[in-house]
Design a protein around this motif. Structure first.
Motif, PDB file in Angstrom:
ATOM      1  N   LEU A 276       0.841  -1.204   0.000  1.00 38.67           N
ATOM      2  CA  LEU A 276       0.000   0.000   0.000  1.00 38.67           C
ATOM      3  C   LEU A 276       0.872   1.248   0.000  1.00 38.67           C
ATOM      4  CD1 LEU A 276      -2.862   1.265   0.178  1.00 38.67           C
ATOM      5  CD2 LEU A 276      -2.507   1.301   2.658  1.00 38.67           C
ATOM      6  N   GLU A 277       1.888   1.273   0.823  1.00 41.64           N
ATOM      7  CA  GLU A 277       2.757   2.452   0.896  1.00 41.64           C
ATOM      8  C   GLU A 277       3.534   2.659  -0.401  1.00 41.64           C
ATOM      9  OE1 GLU A 277       2.530   4.866   3.075  1.00 41.64           O
ATOM     10  OE2 GLU A 277       1.009   3.677   4.116  1.00 41.64           O
ATOM     11  N   ARG A 278       3.860   1.585  -1.108  1.00 43.69           N
ATOM     12  CA  ARG A 278       4.496   1.731  -2.426  1.00 43.69           C
ATOM     13  C   ARG A 278       3.552   2.447  -3.386  1.00 43.69           C
ATOM     14  NH1 ARG A 278       5.651  -3.540  -4.627  1.00 43.69           N
ATOM     15  NH2 ARG A 278       4.792  -3.193  -6.672  1.00 43.69           N
ATOM     16  N   ALA A 279       2.272   2.048  -3.369  1.00 46.77           N
ATOM     17  CA  ALA A 279       1.279   2.720  -4.215  1.00 46.77           C
ATOM     18  C   ALA A 279       1.122   4.181  -3.792  1.00 46.77           C
ATOM     19  CB  ALA A 279      -0.057   1.996  -4.136  1.00 46.77           C
ATOM     20  N   VAL A 280       1.107   4.431  -2.496  1.00 44.42           N
ATOM     21  CA  VAL A 280       1.006   5.809  -1.986  1.00 44.42           C
ATOM     22  C   VAL A 280       2.167   6.650  -2.521  1.00 44.42           C
ATOM     23  CG1 VAL A 280       1.167   7.233   0.097  1.00 44.42           C
ATOM     24  CG2 VAL A 280      -0.333   5.241   0.075  1.00 44.42           C
ATOM     25  N   GLY A 281       3.360   6.087  -2.528  1.00 44.45           N
ATOM     26  CA  GLY A 281       4.529   6.817  -3.041  1.00 44.45           C
ATOM     27  C   GLY A 281       4.382   7.199  -4.498  1.00 44.45           C
TER      28      GLY A 281
ATOM     29  N   PHE B 108     -11.221   4.982   1.295  1.00 41.46           N
ATOM     30  CA  PHE B 108     -10.795   5.562   2.567  1.00 41.46           C
ATOM     31  C   PHE B 108     -11.005   4.440   3.575  1.00 41.46           C
ATOM     32  CE2 PHE B 108     -11.141   7.941   6.494  1.00 41.46           C
ATOM     33  CZ  PHE B 108     -10.227   8.966   6.340  1.00 41.46           C
ATOM     34  N   GLY B 109      -9.968   3.635   3.754  1.00 39.82           N
ATOM     35  CA  GLY B 109     -10.074   2.439   4.577  1.00 39.82           C
ATOM     36  C   GLY B 109      -9.532   2.644   5.974  1.00 39.82           C
ATOM     37  N   LYS B 110      -9.243   1.535   6.643  1.00 38.22           N
ATOM     38  CA  LYS B 110      -8.770   1.578   8.025  1.00 38.22           C
ATOM     39  C   LYS B 110      -7.454   2.334   8.148  1.00 38.22           C
ATOM     40  CE  LYS B 110      -7.762  -1.304  12.063  1.00 38.22           C
ATOM     41  NZ  LYS B 110      -7.235  -0.161  12.707  1.00 38.22           N
ATOM     42  N   HIS B 111      -6.540   2.126   7.199  1.00 39.98           N
ATOM     43  CA  HIS B 111      -5.266   2.852   7.270  1.00 39.98           C
ATOM     44  C   HIS B 111      -5.497   4.358   7.191  1.00 39.98           C
ATOM     45  CE1 HIS B 111      -2.958  -0.779   7.203  1.00 39.98           C
ATOM     46  NE2 HIS B 111      -1.836  -0.112   7.093  1.00 39.98           N
ATOM     47  N   GLU B 112      -6.375   4.778   6.286  1.00 42.32           N
ATOM     48  CA  GLU B 112      -6.671   6.207   6.153  1.00 42.32           C
ATOM     49  C   GLU B 112      -7.388   6.717   7.400  1.00 42.32           C
ATOM     50  OE1 GLU B 112      -5.525   4.590   2.439  1.00 42.32           O
ATOM     51  OE2 GLU B 112      -7.162   3.912   3.723  1.00 42.32           O
TER      52      GLU B 112
ATOM     53  N   PHE C  61      -3.450   6.567   2.161  1.00 38.01           N
ATOM     54  CA  PHE C  61      -3.633   7.672   1.214  1.00 38.01           C
ATOM     55  C   PHE C  61      -4.107   8.966   1.873  1.00 38.01           C
ATOM     56  CE2 PHE C  61      -3.694   4.126  -1.789  1.00 38.01           C
ATOM     57  CZ  PHE C  61      -2.826   4.623  -2.751  1.00 38.01           C
ATOM     58  N   ARG C  62      -4.334   8.966   3.160  1.00 34.39           N
ATOM     59  CA  ARG C  62      -4.835  10.169   3.834  1.00 34.39           C
ATOM     60  C   ARG C  62      -3.942  11.392   3.602  1.00 34.39           C
ATOM     61  NH1 ARG C  62      -7.678  10.266   9.623  1.00 34.39           N
ATOM     62  NH2 ARG C  62      -7.695  12.493  10.009  1.00 34.39           N
ATOM     63  N   PRO C  63      -2.608  11.298   3.786  1.00 35.44           N
ATOM     64  CA  PRO C  63      -1.774  12.470   3.513  1.00 35.44           C
ATOM     65  C   PRO C  63      -1.816  12.901   2.044  1.00 35.44           C
ATOM     66  CG  PRO C  63      -0.558  10.860   4.828  1.00 35.44           C
ATOM     67  CD  PRO C  63      -1.826  10.197   4.376  1.00 35.44           C
ATOM     68  N   VAL C  64      -1.968  11.947   1.131  1.00 36.10           N
ATOM     69  CA  VAL C  64      -2.036  12.271  -0.298  1.00 36.10           C
ATOM     70  C   VAL C  64      -3.315  13.053  -0.599  1.00 36.10           C
ATOM     71  CG1 VAL C  64      -2.017  11.349  -2.648  1.00 36.10           C
ATOM     72  CG2 VAL C  64      -0.731  10.192  -0.846  1.00 36.10           C
ATOM     73  N   ILE C  65      -4.418  12.632   0.004  1.00 36.81           N
ATOM     74  CA  ILE C  65      -5.683  13.358  -0.168  1.00 36.81           C
ATOM     75  C   ILE C  65      -5.514  14.793   0.315  1.00 36.81           C
ATOM     76  CG2 ILE C  65      -8.089  13.512   0.597  1.00 36.81           C
ATOM     77  CD1 ILE C  65      -8.012  10.381   0.803  1.00 36.81           C
ATOM     78  N   ALA C  66      -4.931  14.962   1.494  1.00 41.21           N
ATOM     79  CA  ALA C  66      -4.730  16.309   2.051  1.00 41.21           C
ATOM     80  C   ALA C  66      -3.823  17.140   1.156  1.00 41.21           C
ATOM     81  CB  ALA C  66      -4.155  16.203   3.463  1.00 41.21           C
ATOM     82  N   GLU C  67      -2.752  16.534   0.656  1.00 44.91           N
ATOM     83  CA  GLU C  67      -1.837  17.269  -0.223  1.00 44.91           C
ATOM     84  C   GLU C  67      -2.521  17.692  -1.511  1.00 44.91           C
ATOM     85  OE1 GLU C  67       2.456  16.785  -2.512  1.00 44.91           O
ATOM     86  OE2 GLU C  67       1.945  15.396  -0.895  1.00 44.91           O
ATOM     87  N   ALA C  68      -3.290  16.789  -2.110  1.00 47.47           N
ATOM     88  CA  ALA C  68      -4.000  17.125  -3.345  1.00 47.47           C
ATOM     89  C   ALA C  68      -4.952  18.297  -3.106  1.00 47.47           C
ATOM     90  CB  ALA C  68      -4.770  15.914  -3.867  1.00 47.47           C
TER      91      ALA C  68
END
Length: 172
Positions: free
Chosen positions: A81-86, A104-108, A114-121
């Motif tokens: 998952l973190e590889r995809a996030v990168g 937006f799953g348990k990790h988010e 992907f939570r930080p990616v959503i915020a950055e976007a």
């Protein structure tokens, strides 16, 4: 800020809908970033394999791991998952017209994935469309402070939302 989400109740329906919507938007020339998920049923198991495809033309990453037939724990592979996030984080530099996040799953919900990616976007004024299930809807609402727009879970509704957002951004 342009943030929308869809919710479905049938198993795998959100994944199928977001994948189909992404394909249609890409065919129409939209510049997308993010991930869409494909679930492959396993013949010898009741659980499926979960893969995400990095948009627009990135690789497909297996984000599930086999824990054995008797396992009850989460099968998500956090490293995958973190590889995809990168990959998705790096793609924001291309200024896509839309970021699609399959779930937006348990990790988010716990502040990862992907939570930080959503915020950055959103900070970069990139519209975001997210799949949200009932289990994490409350955490999603907390994260977004209730500002996300719910879109009907139909390709036409997603396309209409995207076109409206593009028009509003162009007029601004």
């Amino acid at each position: 800020m342009y943030l929308a989400y869809i919710t479905t109740t049938d198993r795998g329906a959100t994944d199928r809908l977001l994948s189909a919507a992404a394909e249609q938007l890409l065919r129409s020339g939209a510049q997308l970033s993010g991930v869409v998920q494909t679930n492959t049923e396993c013949a010898d198991d009741s659980k499926c394999d979960m893969d995400v495809r990095v948009l627009p033309k990135g690789e497909t990453i297996r984000i599930s791991q086999s824990l054995g037939t008797q396992s009850r724990g989460c099968r998500l592979d956090p490293a995958a998952l973190e590889r995809a996030v990168g990959y998705v984080t790096a793609s924001l530099a291309d200024a896509p017209q839309l970021l699609i996040i399959n779930k937006f799953g348990k990790h988010e919900a716990d502040g990862r994935g992907f939570r930080p990616v959503i915020a950055e976007a959103l900070a970069l004024d990139i519209p975001v469309l997210v799949g949200v299930n009932g289990l994490n809807k409350e955490k999603f609402q907390e994260f977004t402070d209730g500002t996300a727009e719910q879109v009907e879970p139909e390709i036409e509704a997603i396309t209409e939302w995207f076109n409206r957002v593009c028009a509003q951004r162009a007029a601004a």
